[in-house]
Design a protein around this motif. Structure first.
Motif, PDB file in Angstrom:
ATOM      1  N   GLN A 137      21.360  -2.802  -6.086  1.00 48.58           N
ATOM      2  CA  GLN A 137      20.139  -2.238  -6.637  1.00 48.58           C
ATOM      3  C   GLN A 137      18.971  -2.709  -5.788  1.00 48.58           C
ATOM      4  OE1 GLN A 137      20.556  -3.761 -10.740  1.00 48.58           O
ATOM      5  NE2 GLN A 137      20.532  -1.635 -11.403  1.00 48.58           N
ATOM      6  N   ALA A 138      18.220  -1.775  -5.256  1.00 44.45           N
ATOM      7  CA  ALA A 138      17.042  -2.112  -4.451  1.00 44.45           C
ATOM      8  C   ALA A 138      15.994  -1.041  -4.685  1.00 44.45           C
ATOM      9  CB  ALA A 138      17.399  -2.209  -2.974  1.00 44.45           C
ATOM     10  N   ILE A 139      14.802  -1.465  -5.043  1.00 46.86           N
ATOM     11  CA  ILE A 139      13.722  -0.506  -5.274  1.00 46.86           C
ATOM     12  C   ILE A 139      12.533  -0.879  -4.407  1.00 46.86           C
ATOM     13  CG2 ILE A 139      14.473  -0.015  -7.627  1.00 46.86           C
ATOM     14  CD1 ILE A 139      12.159  -1.737  -8.612  1.00 46.86           C
ATOM     15  N   HIS A 140      11.744   0.129  -4.101  1.00 42.23           N
ATOM     16  CA  HIS A 140      10.542  -0.027  -3.278  1.00 42.23           C
ATOM     17  C   HIS A 140       9.328   0.263  -4.145  1.00 42.23           C
ATOM     18  CE1 HIS A 140       7.335   1.756  -0.725  1.00 42.23           C
ATOM     19  NE2 HIS A 140       7.651   0.763   0.084  1.00 42.23           N
ATOM     20  N   LEU A 141       8.392  -0.687  -4.184  1.00 43.12           N
ATOM     21  CA  LEU A 141       7.134  -0.494  -4.898  1.00 43.12           C
ATOM     22  C   LEU A 141       6.011  -0.505  -3.881  1.00 43.12           C
ATOM     23  CD1 LEU A 141       7.602  -2.812  -8.024  1.00 43.12           C
ATOM     24  CD2 LEU A 141       7.990  -0.354  -7.849  1.00 43.12           C
ATOM     25  N   GLY A 142       5.507   0.668  -3.590  1.00 42.87           N
ATOM     26  CA  GLY A 142       4.428   0.784  -2.614  1.00 42.87           C
ATOM     27  C   GLY A 142       3.551   1.969  -2.949  1.00 42.87           C
ATOM     28  N   GLY A 143       2.300   1.912  -2.538  1.00 40.27           N
ATOM     29  CA  GLY A 143       1.392   3.027  -2.797  1.00 40.27           C
ATOM     30  C   GLY A 143       1.225   3.261  -4.281  1.00 40.27           C
ATOM     31  N   GLU A 144       1.446   4.518  -4.710  1.00 38.76           N
ATOM     32  CA  GLU A 144       1.221   4.880  -6.099  1.00 38.76           C
ATOM     33  C   GLU A 144       2.190   4.184  -7.044  1.00 38.76           C
ATOM     34  OE1 GLU A 144       1.262   9.085  -6.453  1.00 38.76           O
ATOM     35  OE2 GLU A 144      -0.567   9.389  -5.273  1.00 38.76           O
ATOM     36  N   SER A 145       3.464   4.000  -6.626  1.00 40.28           N
ATOM     37  CA  SER A 145       4.428   3.361  -7.519  1.00 40.28           C
ATOM     38  C   SER A 145       4.056   1.908  -7.761  1.00 40.28           C
ATOM     39  CB  SER A 145       5.841   3.453  -6.939  1.00 40.28           C
ATOM     40  OG  SER A 145       5.935   2.751  -5.704  1.00 40.28           O
ATOM     41  N   ARG A 146       3.571   1.222  -6.729  1.00 41.09           N
ATOM     42  CA  ARG A 146       3.158  -0.174  -6.878  1.00 41.09           C
ATOM     43  C   ARG A 146       1.932  -0.277  -7.774  1.00 41.09           C
ATOM     44  NH1 ARG A 146       0.227  -4.343  -4.595  1.00 41.09           N
ATOM     45  NH2 ARG A 146       1.367  -6.200  -3.893  1.00 41.09           N
TER      46      ARG A 146
ATOM     47  N   ALA B  79       1.139   1.819 -10.103  1.00 42.16           N
ATOM     48  CA  ALA B  79       1.522   2.151 -11.475  1.00 42.16           C
ATOM     49  C   ALA B  79       2.129   0.940 -12.182  1.00 42.16           C
ATOM     50  CB  ALA B  79       2.505   3.312 -11.473  1.00 42.16           C
ATOM     51  N   VAL B  80       2.978   0.180 -11.467  1.00 45.42           N
ATOM     52  CA  VAL B  80       3.583  -1.014 -12.065  1.00 45.42           C
ATOM     53  C   VAL B  80       2.507  -2.040 -12.383  1.00 45.42           C
ATOM     54  CG1 VAL B  80       5.079  -2.983 -11.612  1.00 45.42           C
ATOM     55  CG2 VAL B  80       5.855  -0.688 -11.059  1.00 45.42           C
ATOM     56  N   ALA B  81       1.581  -2.249 -11.447  1.00 45.52           N
ATOM     57  CA  ALA B  81       0.499  -3.206 -11.675  1.00 45.52           C
ATOM     58  C   ALA B  81      -0.349  -2.790 -12.866  1.00 45.52           C
ATOM     59  CB  ALA B  81      -0.360  -3.326 -10.423  1.00 45.52           C
ATOM     60  N   ALA B  82      -0.578  -1.482 -13.004  1.00 38.01           N
ATOM     61  CA  ALA B  82      -1.383  -0.999 -14.119  1.00 38.01           C
ATOM     62  C   ALA B  82      -0.668  -1.225 -15.445  1.00 38.01           C
ATOM     63  CB  ALA B  82      -1.693   0.489 -13.934  1.00 38.01           C
ATOM     64  N   ARG B  83       0.657  -0.995 -15.475  1.00 39.46           N
ATOM     65  CA  ARG B  83       1.413  -1.204 -16.716  1.00 39.46           C
ATOM     66  C   ARG B  83       1.420  -2.680 -17.093  1.00 39.46           C
ATOM     67  NH1 ARG B  83       5.104   2.583 -14.550  1.00 39.46           N
ATOM     68  NH2 ARG B  83       6.620   0.954 -14.048  1.00 39.46           N
ATOM     69  N   LEU B  84       1.514  -3.559 -16.108  1.00 31.17           N
ATOM     70  CA  LEU B  84       1.483  -4.986 -16.399  1.00 31.17           C
ATOM     71  C   LEU B  84       0.099  -5.415 -16.863  1.00 31.17           C
ATOM     72  CD1 LEU B  84       3.544  -6.495 -13.442  1.00 31.17           C
ATOM     73  CD2 LEU B  84       4.159  -6.565 -15.843  1.00 31.17           C
TER      74      LEU B  84
ATOM     75  N   ARG C 243      -5.006  -9.029 -15.338  1.00 32.03           N
ATOM     76  CA  ARG C 243      -5.554  -7.871 -14.620  1.00 32.03           C
ATOM     77  C   ARG C 243      -6.353  -8.326 -13.403  1.00 32.03           C
ATOM     78  NH1 ARG C 243      -6.518  -6.233 -19.957  1.00 32.03           N
ATOM     79  NH2 ARG C 243      -8.744  -6.661 -19.811  1.00 32.03           N
ATOM     80  N   ALA C 244      -7.081  -9.426 -13.552  1.00 27.22           N
ATOM     81  CA  ALA C 244      -7.844  -9.938 -12.410  1.00 27.22           C
ATOM     82  C   ALA C 244      -6.908 -10.419 -11.309  1.00 27.22           C
ATOM     83  CB  ALA C 244      -8.752 -11.068 -12.859  1.00 27.22           C
ATOM     84  N   ALA C 245      -5.793 -11.024 -11.705  1.00 28.87           N
ATOM     85  CA  ALA C 245      -4.837 -11.524 -10.712  1.00 28.87           C
ATOM     86  C   ALA C 245      -4.242 -10.388  -9.904  1.00 28.87           C
ATOM     87  CB  ALA C 245      -3.727 -12.309 -11.403  1.00 28.87           C
ATOM     88  N   LEU C 246      -4.076  -9.220 -10.549  1.00 24.56           N
ATOM     89  CA  LEU C 246      -3.495  -8.072  -9.860  1.00 24.56           C
ATOM     90  C   LEU C 246      -4.542  -7.264  -9.114  1.00 24.56           C
ATOM     91  CD1 LEU C 246      -1.049  -6.917 -12.662  1.00 24.56           C
ATOM     92  CD2 LEU C 246      -0.426  -7.856 -10.454  1.00 24.56           C
ATOM     93  N   GLY C 247      -5.791  -7.564  -9.308  1.00 27.34           N
ATOM     94  CA  GLY C 247      -6.828  -6.813  -8.622  1.00 27.34           C
ATOM     95  C   GLY C 247      -7.005  -5.445  -9.265  1.00 27.34           C
ATOM     96  N   HIS C 248      -7.527  -4.515  -8.505  1.00 27.45           N
ATOM     97  CA  HIS C 248      -7.763  -3.162  -8.988  1.00 27.45           C
ATOM     98  C   HIS C 248      -7.019  -2.199  -8.076  1.00 27.45           C
ATOM     99  CE1 HIS C 248     -10.802  -4.697 -11.731  1.00 27.45           C
ATOM    100  NE2 HIS C 248     -11.237  -5.414 -10.733  1.00 27.45           N
ATOM    101  N   PRO C 249      -5.699  -2.001  -8.337  1.00 24.93           N
ATOM    102  CA  PRO C 249      -4.889  -1.181  -7.444  1.00 24.93           C
ATOM    103  C   PRO C 249      -5.349   0.264  -7.390  1.00 24.93           C
ATOM    104  CG  PRO C 249      -3.723  -1.653  -9.481  1.00 24.93           C
ATOM    105  CD  PRO C 249      -4.958  -2.494  -9.486  1.00 24.93           C
ATOM    106  N   ASP C 250      -5.195   0.880  -6.255  1.00 25.56           N
ATOM    107  CA  ASP C 250      -5.508   2.292  -6.094  1.00 25.56           C
ATOM    108  C   ASP C 250      -4.422   2.932  -5.245  1.00 25.56           C
ATOM    109  OD1 ASP C 250      -6.422   2.445  -3.102  1.00 25.56           O
ATOM    110  OD2 ASP C 250      -7.491   0.737  -3.948  1.00 25.56           O
TER     111      ASP C 250
ATOM    112  N   LEU D  29       2.277 -10.284  -8.313  1.00 26.64           N
ATOM    113  CA  LEU D  29       3.135  -9.282  -8.933  1.00 26.64           C
ATOM    114  C   LEU D  29       4.563  -9.812  -9.063  1.00 26.64           C
ATOM    115  CD1 LEU D  29       3.154  -6.455 -10.092  1.00 26.64           C
ATOM    116  CD2 LEU D  29       3.550  -5.548  -7.801  1.00 26.64           C
ATOM    117  N   ALA D  30       5.047 -10.511  -8.038  1.00 25.56           N
ATOM    118  CA  ALA D  30       6.387 -11.096  -8.117  1.00 25.56           C
ATOM    119  C   ALA D  30       6.448 -12.141  -9.230  1.00 25.56           C
ATOM    120  CB  ALA D  30       6.759 -11.729  -6.780  1.00 25.56           C
ATOM    121  N   ALA D  31       5.403 -12.957  -9.359  1.00 27.56           N
ATOM    122  CA  ALA D  31       5.388 -13.989 -10.392  1.00 27.56           C
ATOM    123  C   ALA D  31       5.409 -13.376 -11.786  1.00 27.56           C
ATOM    124  CB  ALA D  31       4.155 -14.879 -10.226  1.00 27.56           C
ATOM    125  N   LEU D  32       4.682 -12.272 -11.983  1.00 23.67           N
ATOM    126  CA  LEU D  32       4.655 -11.630 -13.282  1.00 23.67           C
ATOM    127  C   LEU D  32       5.967 -10.927 -13.589  1.00 23.67           C
ATOM    128  CD1 LEU D  32       1.028 -10.173 -13.281  1.00 23.67           C
ATOM    129  CD2 LEU D  32       1.888 -12.050 -14.668  1.00 23.67           C
TER     130      LEU D  32
END
Length: 227
Positions: free
Chosen positions: A171-180, A182-187, A196-203, A217-220
């Motif tokens: 199992q291997a997944i890639h989190l980059g661009g919009e997918s990354r 989206a994950v940061a936003a859900r967390l 939220r401050a730790a994750l910044g403001h992803p775009d 993100l890895a820690a969370l």
């Protein structure tokens, strides 16, 4: 201390490794079990104040003297939460031989890989990991946290991750661009403002990400498990 307090269990904080993810939250890792706990900084400060053995009531009294603004009920509740997580341990458990209190190591959540505009290096890493999987059949899960600035790099990283998952049968997944993002936003949505401050403001364009956000993100994602 008189009366029944003389025989009350004595508690002390365990040693651990602390990694801050914001000015208000951190990951506390128990090196003996490998378990990780997402804690507010105030809880870590309480652990630091409870390094000497004492009854929980005395720990609560000392914390109240240090932080008089906190209600006594909140202090008692916080100490009980730390005790239930076994971050505060009584003297018999604390001093028992390691084998007598040993716990299974925390399950490995995943192997997190930070990638940033380095497709050639990621390809070599995947070749090495594929050889390791073929030899040992470890069956690990892998997550690529991609904060590349170039869209072409993000696309190539995603293709390399998919090829690695197929060829190594893992199992291997890639989190980059919009997918990354989206994950940061859900967390970040249900989490405290500090997360939220730790994750910044992803775009979607990835311009808001930096190296530290990948580690956050890895820690969370890995909190509560080994990673």
């Amino acid at each position: 201390m008189a009366g029944s307090d003389e025989h009350a269990p004595l508690y002390a904080a365990i040693d651990g490794q602390v990694a801050a993810i914001s000015s208000h939250e951190c990951v506390f890792r128990d090196p003996r079990s490998g378990a990780s706990h997402l804690l507010p900084i105030a809880a870590v400060e309480a652990l630091d104040a409870c390094r000497a053995f004492a009854p929980l009531a005395l720990h609560a009294q000392r914390l109240a003297e240090r932080q008089p603004q906190l209600p006594s009920a909140a202090i008692a509740q916080g100490l009980e939460a730390l005790r239930s997580r076994r971050l505060l341990q009584d003297d018999r458990e604390f001093l028992a031989p390691r084998a007598a209190v040993a716990e299974p190591r925390a399950a490995l959540r995943a192997i997190f890989i930070r990638a940033c505009d380095r497709p050639a290096q990621l390809r070599r890493l995947f070749e090495s990991l594929a050889a390791n999987e073929a030899l040992h059949r470890a069956g690990h899960r892998y997550v690529v946290l991609d904060d590349s600035k170039a869209t072409v790099s993000t696309r190539e990283h995603a293709q390399l991750t998919a090829s690695f998952a197929r060829d190594a049968r893992v199992q291997a997944i890639h989190l980059g661009g919009e997918s990354r993002a989206a994950v940061a936003a859900r967390l970040g949505a249900p989490a405290p403002a500090a997360a939220r401050a730790a994750l910044g403001h992803p775009d979607p364009a990835n311009t808001g990400f930096g190296g530290g956000t990948g580690y956050n993100l890895a820690a969370l994602l890995g909190a509560g498990s080994a990673y």
